[in-house]
Motif scaffolding. Sequence first.
Motif, short mmCIF file in Angstrom:
data_model
loop_
_atom_site.label_atom_id
_atom_site.label_comp_id
_atom_site.label_asym_id
_atom_site.label_seq_id
_atom_site.Cartn_x
_atom_site.Cartn_y
_atom_site.Cartn_z
N VAL A 79 5.43 4.37 -1.21
CA VAL A 79 5.09 3.19 -2.02
C VAL A 79 5.20 3.54 -3.51
CG1 VAL A 79 3.53 2.15 -0.33
CG2 VAL A 79 2.62 3.77 -2.01
N GLU A 80 5.44 2.50 -4.30
CA GLU A 80 5.37 2.62 -5.75
C GLU A 80 3.99 2.14 -6.20
OE1 GLU A 80 7.60 3.95 -7.67
OE2 GLU A 80 9.13 4.19 -6.09
N THR A 81 3.40 2.83 -7.15
CA THR A 81 2.08 2.46 -7.64
C THR A 81 2.20 1.71 -8.96
OG1 THR A 81 1.80 4.57 -8.79
CG2 THR A 81 0.96 4.42 -6.53
N GLY A 82 1.25 0.80 -9.16
CA GLY A 82 1.20 0.05 -10.41
C GLY A 82 -0.13 0.26 -11.09
N MET A 83 -0.86 -0.82 -11.33
CA MET A 83 -2.13 -0.75 -12.05
C MET A 83 -3.23 -0.13 -11.21
SD MET A 83 -4.27 -3.82 -13.90
CE MET A 83 -3.02 -3.93 -15.19
N PHE A 84 -4.07 0.67 -11.85
CA PHE A 84 -5.29 1.20 -11.24
C PHE A 84 -6.48 0.50 -11.87
CE2 PHE A 84 -2.16 4.48 -10.68
CZ PHE A 84 -2.47 5.08 -9.46
N ALA A 85 -7.42 0.04 -11.04
CA ALA A 85 -8.59 -0.66 -11.57
C ALA A 85 -9.71 -0.67 -10.55
CB ALA A 85 -8.24 -2.09 -11.98
N ASP A 86 -10.90 -0.26 -10.97
CA ASP A 86 -12.11 -0.34 -10.14
C ASP A 86 -11.90 0.28 -8.77
OD1 ASP A 86 -13.51 -1.65 -12.17
OD2 ASP A 86 -12.74 -3.60 -11.53
N GLY A 87 -11.26 1.42 -8.71
CA GLY A 87 -11.10 2.12 -7.44
C GLY A 87 -9.97 1.62 -6.56
N MET A 88 -9.23 0.62 -7.04
CA MET A 88 -8.10 0.07 -6.30
C MET A 88 -6.81 0.39 -7.04
SD MET A 88 -9.61 -1.35 -3.70
CE MET A 88 -8.40 -2.48 -2.95
N VAL A 89 -5.69 0.35 -6.31
CA VAL A 89 -4.40 0.61 -6.92
C VAL A 89 -3.38 -0.41 -6.42
CG1 VAL A 89 -3.85 2.31 -5.12
CG2 VAL A 89 -2.55 2.30 -7.24
N GLU A 90 -2.56 -0.88 -7.33
CA GLU A 90 -1.47 -1.80 -6.98
C GLU A 90 -0.36 -1.02 -6.31
OE1 GLU A 90 1.92 -4.48 -9.31
OE2 GLU A 90 0.28 -3.53 -10.42
N ILE A 91 0.16 -1.54 -5.19
CA ILE A 91 1.24 -0.87 -4.46
C ILE A 91 2.36 -1.86 -4.17
CG2 ILE A 91 -0.21 0.89 -3.39
CD1 ILE A 91 -0.16 -0.93 -0.84
N SER A 92 3.55 -1.32 -3.99
CA SER A 92 4.70 -2.13 -3.59
C SER A 92 5.71 -1.24 -2.90
CB SER A 92 5.34 -2.81 -4.82
OG SER A 92 5.81 -1.84 -5.73
N GLY A 93 6.56 -1.85 -2.14
CA GLY A 93 7.60 -1.10 -1.45
C GLY A 93 8.07 -1.82 -0.19
N PRO A 94 9.19 -1.40 0.37
CA PRO A 94 9.71 -2.02 1.59
C PRO A 94 8.72 -1.92 2.74
CG PRO A 94 11.36 -0.59 0.56
CD PRO A 94 10.06 -0.33 -0.14
N GLY A 95 8.54 -3.01 3.45
CA GLY A 95 7.68 -3.01 4.63
C GLY A 95 6.21 -3.17 4.34
N ILE A 96 5.82 -3.27 3.08
CA ILE A 96 4.41 -3.41 2.74
C ILE A 96 4.02 -4.88 2.79
CG2 ILE A 96 2.69 -3.14 0.92
CD1 ILE A 96 3.53 -0.56 2.26
N SER A 97 2.93 -5.19 3.51
CA SER A 97 2.48 -6.57 3.60
C SER A 97 0.97 -6.62 3.72
CB SER A 97 3.12 -7.28 4.80
OG SER A 97 2.74 -6.66 6.01
N GLU A 98 0.41 -7.76 3.36
CA GLU A 98 -1.03 -7.97 3.43
C GLU A 98 -1.51 -7.86 4.87
OE1 GLU A 98 -4.36 -11.38 2.16
OE2 GLU A 98 -2.21 -11.72 1.84
N GLY A 99 -2.68 -7.21 5.04
CA GLY A 99 -3.27 -7.09 6.37
C GLY A 99 -2.93 -5.82 7.09
N MET A 100 -1.94 -5.06 6.65
CA MET A 100 -1.62 -3.78 7.29
C MET A 100 -2.80 -2.83 7.18
SD MET A 100 2.34 -3.22 6.03
CE MET A 100 2.48 -1.65 6.90
N THR A 101 -3.01 -2.01 8.19
CA THR A 101 -4.11 -1.05 8.21
C THR A 101 -3.59 0.32 7.78
OG1 THR A 101 -5.21 -2.24 10.01
CG2 THR A 101 -5.90 0.03 9.62
N VAL A 102 -4.30 0.93 6.84
CA VAL A 102 -3.89 2.24 6.33
C VAL A 102 -5.08 3.20 6.38
CG1 VAL A 102 -2.13 1.24 4.84
CG2 VAL A 102 -4.44 1.62 3.94
#
Length: 369
Positions: A342-365
């Motif tokens: 994954v590519e990372t974007g903004m970091f805030a309040d313990g969370m990180v923005e992610i993007s990349g092929p195959g990434i979708s809402e609801g996936m379990t990591v």
Amino acid sequence: MIMHSANTVMSTLILRFRRRWMLVTGVLLVALVVAFAAAGFGGGEPSTTASSGDGLPPATAEITTETLTQTQHIDGILSHGEPEPLIVQATSGVVTWIAAPGTILEEGEAVYEVDGTPVILVHGSEPPHRTLDVQTVGSDVEQFESSLADLGYEGFDVDDTYNEDTATAVEAWQEDSGLDPTGEVPPGQIAVVEHDIRIALHGLDIGSRLGAELNQTVLTYSGTKKLVSVPLDVDKQQYVAEGDSGTVTLPDGTTVEGTVTYVAAATQEIEGEGGGEFIPVEVSIENQETLDGYNAAPVTLDIVTGEATDVHSVPVTALVALGGGGYGLEVLENGETSYVHVETGMFADGMVEISGPGISEGMTVGVAE
């Protein structure tokens, strides 16, 4: 009471409250994640030493879609602002009265007295430097006439010429103010400030004789509204600009909204241990009622410096360092795990923005415990 140096007071407060300035927590968390991952991943594939007994990660989270807001936390000081000196214009006489520290004075009120005669506050930016009388012409005339009109006096034109009509109005003002109604305004009769004032400290004792030295400071004053002063570290100046909104947290945990109204163009310096260069910043607070009970107090200013809207995000602890470089996620599906870059974007309040092929809402990591 003899006043203390305004710079000395400000320096003490700055050195006291410069314990912590701005911290982007996401960056620190990433550093921890990388250190953790580096200890567990030495080859081309991520290690599973942190997994549970069945090969699955010890904890999980879902990829969510949300708006991340990045905030800078800055220490500041709530007060009425840094006091400014009021210079006595009279060159002789004895100071017989000074308004008490903490007093709020409006235009038209007495600030102090010399030989029992009040010196009246009027609004303006040009200091009094000559007697105003009939046939006097200049910007200082228009400034005084404007103040006179603001106080409700009429019968003259607000312009740069002091005429008989002006003198008549001045006589009425002088009589109402406890002054001799001469129709002339000597420089020692008025104290010119751009706004209403709050008395900070006395610069002279009652009974002090004027004219003993030049430019005697009778008192220091500030504005009437409380504000937040921030001695901003020079290397943090890119995070703050005039017009920025921020949230001020008071000592009791109460929060109030503020706006950055001033960022100095030049740095100031505090000498000595713990000092250094800083940029003076001021934050105004509209809701003054929430500040009741505070005259001076340490506060925290939170300013939003970035926002990522409707992005995929995961807890920072879900990131793993891939052997080939970059970051990935351990994705769980049907009881099995796989690693996705994954590519990372903004970091805030313990969370990180992610993007990349195959990434979708609801996936379990997987996430580290």
